[in-house]
Design a protein around this motif. Structure first.
Motif, PDB file in Angstrom:
ATOM      1  N   ARG A 107      36.181  73.724  31.164  1.00  0.00           N
ATOM      2  CA  ARG A 107      35.592  72.434  29.593  1.00  0.00           C
ATOM      3  C   ARG A 107      34.629  71.598  30.725  1.00  0.00           C
ATOM      4  O   ARG A 107      33.571  71.271  30.621  1.00  0.00           O
ATOM      5  CB  ARG A 107      36.550  72.570  28.609  1.00  0.00           C
ATOM      6  N   PRO A 108      35.973  70.857  31.058  1.00  0.00           N
ATOM      7  CA  PRO A 108      35.685  69.424  32.188  1.00  0.00           C
ATOM      8  C   PRO A 108      33.799  70.068  33.009  1.00  0.00           C
ATOM      9  O   PRO A 108      33.280  69.256  33.200  1.00  0.00           O
ATOM     10  CB  PRO A 108      36.739  69.072  33.023  1.00  0.00           C
ATOM     11  N   ILE A 109      33.824  71.264  33.896  1.00  0.00           N
ATOM     12  CA  ILE A 109      33.301  72.063  34.610  1.00  0.00           C
ATOM     13  C   ILE A 109      31.649  71.465  34.093  1.00  0.00           C
ATOM     14  O   ILE A 109      30.584  70.903  33.985  1.00  0.00           O
ATOM     15  CB  ILE A 109      33.856  72.407  35.260  1.00  0.00           C
ATOM     16  N   SER A 128      30.387  62.481  21.959  1.00  0.00           N
ATOM     17  CA  SER A 128      30.476  64.293  21.072  1.00  0.00           C
ATOM     18  C   SER A 128      30.961  65.238  22.206  1.00  0.00           C
ATOM     19  O   SER A 128      32.749  65.432  21.790  1.00  0.00           O
ATOM     20  CB  SER A 128      29.340  64.600  20.400  1.00  0.00           C
ATOM     21  N   ALA A 129      30.944  65.660  23.069  1.00  0.00           N
ATOM     22  CA  ALA A 129      31.185  67.003  23.735  1.00  0.00           C
ATOM     23  C   ALA A 129      32.869  65.772  24.586  1.00  0.00           C
ATOM     24  O   ALA A 129      33.582  67.117  24.374  1.00  0.00           O
ATOM     25  CB  ALA A 129      30.768  66.515  24.892  1.00  0.00           C
ATOM     26  N   VAL A 130      32.785  64.432  25.000  1.00  0.00           N
ATOM     27  CA  VAL A 130      34.438  63.954  25.636  1.00  0.00           C
ATOM     28  C   VAL A 130      35.278  63.747  24.360  1.00  0.00           C
ATOM     29  O   VAL A 130      36.199  64.173  24.590  1.00  0.00           O
ATOM     30  CB  VAL A 130      33.760  62.358  26.105  1.00  0.00           C
ATOM     31  N   ARG A 131      34.130  63.753  23.218  1.00  0.00           N
ATOM     32  CA  ARG A 131      35.650  64.131  22.063  1.00  0.00           C
ATOM     33  C   ARG A 131      35.900  65.314  21.737  1.00  0.00           C
ATOM     34  O   ARG A 131      37.241  65.459  21.406  1.00  0.00           O
ATOM     35  CB  ARG A 131      34.984  63.305  20.706  1.00  0.00           C
ATOM     36  N   ARG A 132      35.274  65.469  21.874  1.00  0.00           N
ATOM     37  CA  ARG A 132      36.122  67.100  21.839  1.00  0.00           C
ATOM     38  C   ARG A 132      36.663  67.688  22.303  1.00  0.00           C
ATOM     39  O   ARG A 132      37.911  68.020  21.661  1.00  0.00           O
ATOM     40  CB  ARG A 132      34.405  67.789  21.288  1.00  0.00           C
ATOM     41  N   LEU A 133      36.665  67.525  23.812  1.00  0.00           N
ATOM     42  CA  LEU A 133      37.511  67.938  24.546  1.00  0.00           C
ATOM     43  C   LEU A 133      38.521  66.829  24.781  1.00  0.00           C
ATOM     44  O   LEU A 133      39.723  67.079  24.397  1.00  0.00           O
ATOM     45  CB  LEU A 133      37.025  67.532  26.054  1.00  0.00           C
ATOM     46  N   VAL A 134      38.725  65.801  24.455  1.00  0.00           N
ATOM     47  CA  VAL A 134      40.411  65.291  24.187  1.00  0.00           C
ATOM     48  C   VAL A 134      41.292  65.469  22.826  1.00  0.00           C
ATOM     49  O   VAL A 134      42.376  65.402  22.913  1.00  0.00           O
ATOM     50  CB  VAL A 134      39.341  63.688  23.657  1.00  0.00           C
ATOM     51  N   PHE A 135      40.203  65.877  22.005  1.00  0.00           N
ATOM     52  CA  PHE A 135      40.560  66.075  20.745  1.00  0.00           C
ATOM     53  C   PHE A 135      41.471  67.551  21.317  1.00  0.00           C
ATOM     54  O   PHE A 135      42.467  67.477  20.647  1.00  0.00           O
ATOM     55  CB  PHE A 135      39.725  66.800  19.409  1.00  0.00           C
ATOM     56  N   ASP A 136      40.381  68.367  22.038  1.00  0.00           N
ATOM     57  CA  ASP A 136      41.699  69.974  22.185  1.00  0.00           C
ATOM     58  C   ASP A 136      41.955  70.168  23.283  1.00  0.00           C
ATOM     59  O   ASP A 136      43.440  70.286  22.764  1.00  0.00           O
ATOM     60  CB  ASP A 136      40.319  70.868  22.507  1.00  0.00           C
ATOM     61  N   ALA A 137      42.393  68.698  23.819  1.00  0.00           N
ATOM     62  CA  ALA A 137      43.408  69.443  24.830  1.00  0.00           C
ATOM     63  C   ALA A 137      44.509  67.967  24.268  1.00  0.00           C
ATOM     64  O   ALA A 137      45.814  68.245  24.599  1.00  0.00           O
ATOM     65  CB  ALA A 137      42.756  68.269  26.501  1.00  0.00           C
ATOM     66  N   GLY A 138      44.341  67.491  23.757  1.00  0.00           N
ATOM     67  CA  GLY A 138      45.365  66.426  23.476  1.00  0.00           C
ATOM     68  C   GLY A 138      45.418  65.616  24.294  1.00  0.00           C
ATOM     69  O   GLY A 138      44.987  64.739  25.023  1.00  0.00           O
ATOM     70  N   ASP A 139      46.875  65.203  24.945  1.00  0.00           N
ATOM     71  CA  ASP A 139      47.931  64.626  25.150  1.00  0.00           C
ATOM     72  C   ASP A 139      47.603  64.858  27.083  1.00  0.00           C
ATOM     73  O   ASP A 139      48.196  64.615  27.794  1.00  0.00           O
ATOM     74  CB  ASP A 139      49.771  64.566  25.312  1.00  0.00           C
ATOM     75  N   HIS A 140      46.987  66.445  27.370  1.00  0.00           N
ATOM     76  CA  HIS A 140      46.896  66.864  27.969  1.00  0.00           C
ATOM     77  C   HIS A 140      45.880  66.863  28.928  1.00  0.00           C
ATOM     78  O   HIS A 140      45.417  67.571  30.012  1.00  0.00           O
ATOM     79  CB  HIS A 140      47.418  68.196  28.397  1.00  0.00           C
ATOM     80  N   LYS A 167      34.288  58.473  30.545  1.00  0.00           N
ATOM     81  CA  LYS A 167      34.210  58.642  29.733  1.00  0.00           C
ATOM     82  C   LYS A 167      35.794  58.749  28.776  1.00  0.00           C
ATOM     83  O   LYS A 167      35.390  58.502  27.219  1.00  0.00           O
ATOM     84  CB  LYS A 167      33.357  59.368  29.744  1.00  0.00           C
ATOM     85  N   ILE A 168      35.795  59.635  28.744  1.00  0.00           N
ATOM     86  CA  ILE A 168      37.332  59.535  28.167  1.00  0.00           C
ATOM     87  C   ILE A 168      38.257  58.689  28.123  1.00  0.00           C
ATOM     88  O   ILE A 168      38.479  58.475  27.053  1.00  0.00           O
ATOM     89  CB  ILE A 168      38.748  60.664  28.636  1.00  0.00           C
TER      90      ILE A 168
END
Length: 476
Positions: free
Chosen positions: A344-346, A356-368, A401-402
């Motif tokens: 995903r980050p790649i 929006s792509a970064v928001r989704r990444l943070v949402f899906d990965a959470g604390d990790h 961005k995160i």
């Protein structure tokens, strides 16, 4: 017998106490194994210390414990003739000197009382068979019948007896040889390497738990690839991690080739070992591409593809953990999540990074999410300096961005600003699919940046969505 003395190695008062207690009992006692080895290697000496008694190790342990401050408890393991004392952060294990013989179908030996020489013969490697006497009249005398000190100087792993017998008797020693070579930066003597290859199928009688313990230690080494290369070279790897060996090799069709995903994986593991001591993140690096073997396909127009390898790989993680009797808990789920999201980050780093792509990444990965970024940065193995610099810069942009998105939108461990109960009350609904539709719509609007992650905006959006769905606002 050597008259060399090394009293500086056993300065701690516990050694003098053990020696004087052994003198009282009329038996000889020695410190042997990892403590002695690491002293001569000038490494931090381990807190677990092996003591050999020419007589009853249990009796010596009990007498020593009775003289220690606080009289610590002695854990006795009668079946093994051993006893353990925990004292001031040390674990002292006492054993009576013994000789061992083995049956073909078990790595558990038949044990008899023996001499110090018998005990040194049964040790796995010459570097672990070096002993220092603890009795008063010979305190600190070195006993090194197999020239283990010389092997420490040469950085060589060698067995005291014929290696074929050593590894066949206790096949776990094959993994231990590879683990010590990896941890210490030593090489395994050629005869030993050949004996491991010849006895590779004997690994099947070793419990999964013991194998995994060695795998963990290899994975936590400064350069884990050393161990995995040795497992491949000695043909042990297919018995332990066939998912990794399946990645080896490069196929060529119509002049199009793919990279060797096995060697790429080892580079990724070495990269991540430089940045994290998180064992399970290192496991994620080791397994991040295992889905590539079963998903590999060649297409005339586009060449080699590995579609859905992350999803397939994450499913394989469960089977692998179960087979190796590894924990099927949050640790496994973490590795699964890292494997599933490893690309995903790649993709983000290759494209223009949208909020929006970064928001989704943070949402899906959470604390990790930070662990995921660490994994993806380790995944950069290109030898092209320009490409490497570009990827690293892009990942820095994604990390920045995160931080920005997280500060503004708070989507990590997302909790909807409007609850299901409030939706039910607002529209006078019973539990139904409409509630889920509205909750999902609010979540999507926040992730897409259509509304901020705030109660008032989410409440207003809920009313508009309800109107669209022909739901009436309930008024008392």
């Amino acid at each position: 017998m050597t008259k060399e003395f090394h009293t500086e190695a056993i300065q701690h008062p516990i050694f003098e106490l053990i020696g004087s207690t052994a003198d009282e009992l009329g038996i000889d006692s020695y410190v042997i194994g990892g403590y002695v080895r690491d002293y001569f290697l000038q490494r931090n000496t381990p807190k677990d210390i092996d003591i050999v008694a020419i007589g009853s190790g249990i009796e010596l342990a009990q007498k020593v414990a009775s003289k220690l401050k606080g009289k610590p408890e002695v854990s006795v393991f009668k079946n093994f003739g051993t006893a353990m004392i925990k004292h001031q952060g040390m674990e002292l294990e006492f054993v009576g000197a013994r000789k061992e013989s083995y049956q073909r179908d078990s790595r558990k030996p038949i044990v008899e009382d023996g001499t110090l020489e018998d005990d040194q013969n049964r040790r796995d490697f010459t570097i672990n068979a070096i002993a220092l006497s603890l009795n008063k009249d010979s305190f600190g005398r070195l006993l090194d019948p197999f020239d283990g000190l010389s092997d420490l100087d040469k950085k060589t792993i060698r067995t005291p007896l014929e290696p074929g017998i050593t590894y066949s008797d206790d096949p776990l020693r094959m993994m231990r040889a590879i683990r010590f070579a990896t941890q210490l930066g030593f090489s395994i003597e050629l005869k030993s390497l050949q004996a491991i290859t010849e006895n590779k199928d004997r690994i099947k009688i070793v419990s999964k738990e013991r194998i995994v313990d060695e795998l963990h230690k290899i994975t936590m080494a400064r350069k884990p690839s050393v161990g995995f290369k040795l497992m491949l070279q000695t043909e042990l790897l297919p018995y332990i991690l066939p998912e990794l060996t399946a990645l080896q090799g490069i196929e060529e069709v119509e002049g199009q080739r793919h990279k060797d995903n096995f060697w790429h994986t080892l580079e990724v593991v070495d990269n991540i070992a430089e940045t994290t001591d998180n064992l399970w993140l290192r496991w994620a690096a080791l397994l991040h591409d295992i889905g590539k073997a079963p998903t590999k396909k060649f297409h005339k127009k586009i060449g080699w593809t590995f579609h859905g390898h992350e999803f397939v790989g994450s499913k394989m993680v469960y089977k692998l953990f179960k087979r190796l009797k590894m924990p099927l808990n949050e640790k496994m789920k973490f590795v699964q999540q890292m494997v599933l999201m490893s690309s995903r980050p790649i993709i983000l780093a290759e494209d223009h990074v949208t909020d929006s792509a970064v928001r989704r990444l943070v949402f899906d990965a959470g604390d990790h999410v930070d662990d995921l970024m660490t994994l993806c940065e380790a995944d950069i193995t290109t030898k092209n300096p320009k490409k490497q610099k570009k990827y690293k810069n892009n990942f820095q942009i994604v990390r920045q961005k995160i931080v920005e998105v997280e500060e503004r939108d708070h989507v990590r461990n997302f909790q909807p600003p409007v609850s299901g109960e409030e939706i039910m009350q607002t529209f006078n609904l019973k539990p139904s699919k409409e509630i889920g539709i509205i909750k999902d719509a609010i979540k999507e609007a926040i992730l897409e940046g259509e509304i901020p992650n705030e109660y008032d905006a989410a409440y207003q959006f809920m009313l508009e969505k309800g109107k669209e769905m022909n739901l009436k606002v309930h008024t008392e």
